[in-house]
Design a protein around this motif. Structure first.
Motif, short mmCIF file in Angstrom:
data_model
loop_
_atom_site.label_atom_id
_atom_site.label_comp_id
_atom_site.label_asym_id
_atom_site.label_seq_id
_atom_site.Cartn_x
_atom_site.Cartn_y
_atom_site.Cartn_z
N UNK A 294 0.85 -1.18 0.00
CA UNK A 294 0.00 0.00 0.00
C UNK A 294 0.89 1.24 0.00
N UNK A 295 0.28 2.39 -0.24
CA UNK A 295 1.04 3.64 -0.28
C UNK A 295 0.24 4.75 0.40
N UNK A 296 0.96 5.73 0.89
CA UNK A 296 0.31 6.93 1.38
C UNK A 296 -0.23 7.72 0.18
N UNK A 297 -1.27 8.49 0.42
CA UNK A 297 -1.91 9.22 -0.67
C UNK A 297 -1.41 10.66 -0.74
N UNK A 298 -1.62 11.26 -1.90
CA UNK A 298 -1.31 12.67 -2.10
C UNK A 298 -2.27 13.22 -3.14
N UNK A 299 -2.34 14.53 -3.25
CA UNK A 299 -3.11 15.15 -4.31
C UNK A 299 -2.32 15.05 -5.61
N UNK A 300 -2.98 15.29 -6.73
CA UNK A 300 -2.29 15.22 -8.02
C UNK A 300 -1.15 16.23 -8.04
N UNK A 301 0.06 15.81 -8.37
CA UNK A 301 1.18 16.75 -8.45
C UNK A 301 0.88 17.87 -9.45
N UNK A 302 1.35 19.06 -9.14
CA UNK A 302 1.05 20.22 -9.99
C UNK A 302 1.56 20.04 -11.41
N UNK A 303 2.64 19.29 -11.59
CA UNK A 303 3.22 19.13 -12.92
C UNK A 303 2.78 17.83 -13.60
#
Length: 388
Positions: free
Chosen positions: A125-134
């Protein structure tokens, strides 16, 4: 109720549809078999700065694919992320595990029974993040097979995630699409379908592509394909099967050399340059046939919709089917590998530009998926016959 061949076929089809839409847990069966052995497993977190206890005390669903259907068991991980199952059916053909972590489903590989008895099931599994700006989609390939009143399509989206976290993206989908179905039941489980028809899909670290089938109804003779884009796209390839005088035009849409697939189907190839988020890719497809194709459309929806489920449900029979036809299956795979190798060589010799190379490579991958559809469908039919 009298149990006959038609009843068996209906029961198999019902199981297929349950599995294909992610309801693997619905079909619980009590399997009869030999003395159970133990399945070991390990839950890992692939994010380098994840909390130390992120894999502790989490429920893990283990699926055992037996002759009568999938059997579901739920166990919990220990403090180190390890888990085990002792209530195992030994007549299962394959096993896999699923974990839901921070609203995203993760799966192990599907492991054949002999391997599952000796090697642990591993889920990362992985930690989540928002879509990278680039972030941008590297390229979108839309491959449309023209049928009367409907396009039977495959869409291949090339992505990249060099981080060690996962994020959700909205899939680029043509407006007015009818059905979207993933070739792998695990991908179907990962997809988040929203009420407005959009679909969010997780991009895992080191992911390279997302593949799904799509059907788009149209009213002949002309159709405007419109695909709103919510992310930047490096380029778009449109392949349309050559049928009569069918053609496609559009702003910044350039025709390429026609492509002939391994099964002899010819495709018209078109390429569009990079597109910005917030724009809509459009193409006008003209001279489309108008004969009714309702029954074929229903059949396609069933076959595409049941792909992942068919592969699991028919696994025991499909293994026998594959052994009987081993020469043909191996030959088809080798043919596709050689075709990809020839394509790579032509690109290396500068005989193809980037867009033509990417379009033809996507078409070959789509053809490989069609082969999987055919094999899985044949296996399911054999399963229904055996049950009858």
């Amino acid at each position: 109720m009298k149990w006959n061949r038609h009843s068996a076929a209906f029961f198999s089809a019902a199981l297929v549809m349950c599995i294909a839409i992610g309801w693997l847990g619905v079909a619980r069966v009590q399997a009869q078999g030999a003395a159970p052995f133990q399945i070991q497993g390990q839950l890992l977190n692939g994010t380098h700065d994840a909390p130390p206890d992120s894999v502790a005390n989490l429920p893990v669903t283990i699926f055992q694919i037996g002759p009568q259907g999938p059997v579901e068991r739920i166990v919990n991980t220990d403090a180190r992320g390890k888990f085990s199952l002792t209530d195992v059916i030994t007549n299962a053909n394959a096993y896999f595990a699923r974990v839901e972590y921070k609203d995203i489903k993760y799966y192990s590989e599907i492991t054949p029974a002999p391997v599952g008895a000796t090697l642990p099931l591993t889920v990362t599994v992985y930690e989540t993040q928002t879509i990278p700006a680039d972030f941008s989609l590297a390229r979108v390939h839309l491959i449309l097979e023209v049928q009367p009143k409907v396009f039977n399509g495959l869409q291949l989206v090339q992505v990249s995630n060099p981080t060690d976290r996962v994020f959700l993206i909205p899939l680029p989908l043509p407006a007015k699409y009818d059905k979207v179905q993933f070739d792998d039941v695990r991908d179907e489980g990962r997809a988040e379908r929203l009420a407005d028809g959009s679909i969010l899909f997780p991009v895992l670290p080191n992911a390279s592509e997302i593949l799904y089938g799509i059907t788009i109804p149209y009213t002949p003779p002309d159709f405007t394909l419109a695909m709103p884009l919510q992310n930047d796209v490096g380029g778009i390839n449109l392949l349309v099967s050559k049928l009569g005088a069918v053609t496609a035009t559009g702003a910044n849409l350039s025709p390429g050399n026609p492509f002939t697939s391994q099964n002899g189907q010819q495709y018209l190839v078109f390429a569009a340059p990079g597109q910005k988020a917030g724009t809509t890719f459009t193409a006008n497809i003209s001279n489309l046939p108008g004969a009714d194709n309702t029954q074929n459309l229903q059949t396609l929806i069933f076959v595409v919709g049941g792909l992942g489920g068919l592969a699991l449900l028919a696994y025991p029979v499909y293994r026998r089917y594959a052994v009987k036809n081993k020469t043909n299956v191996t030959h088809d795979h080798a043919t596709l590998v050689r075709a990809l190798a020839r394509l790579d060589d032509a690109y290396a010799r500068n005989e193809l530009d980037e867009s033509e190379y990417q379009a033809q490579r996507a078409a070959l991958k789509a053809e490989a998926l069609k082969g999987q559809l055919t094999e899985s469908s044949a296996g399911a039919q054999a399963a229904a016959s055996d049950n009858g």
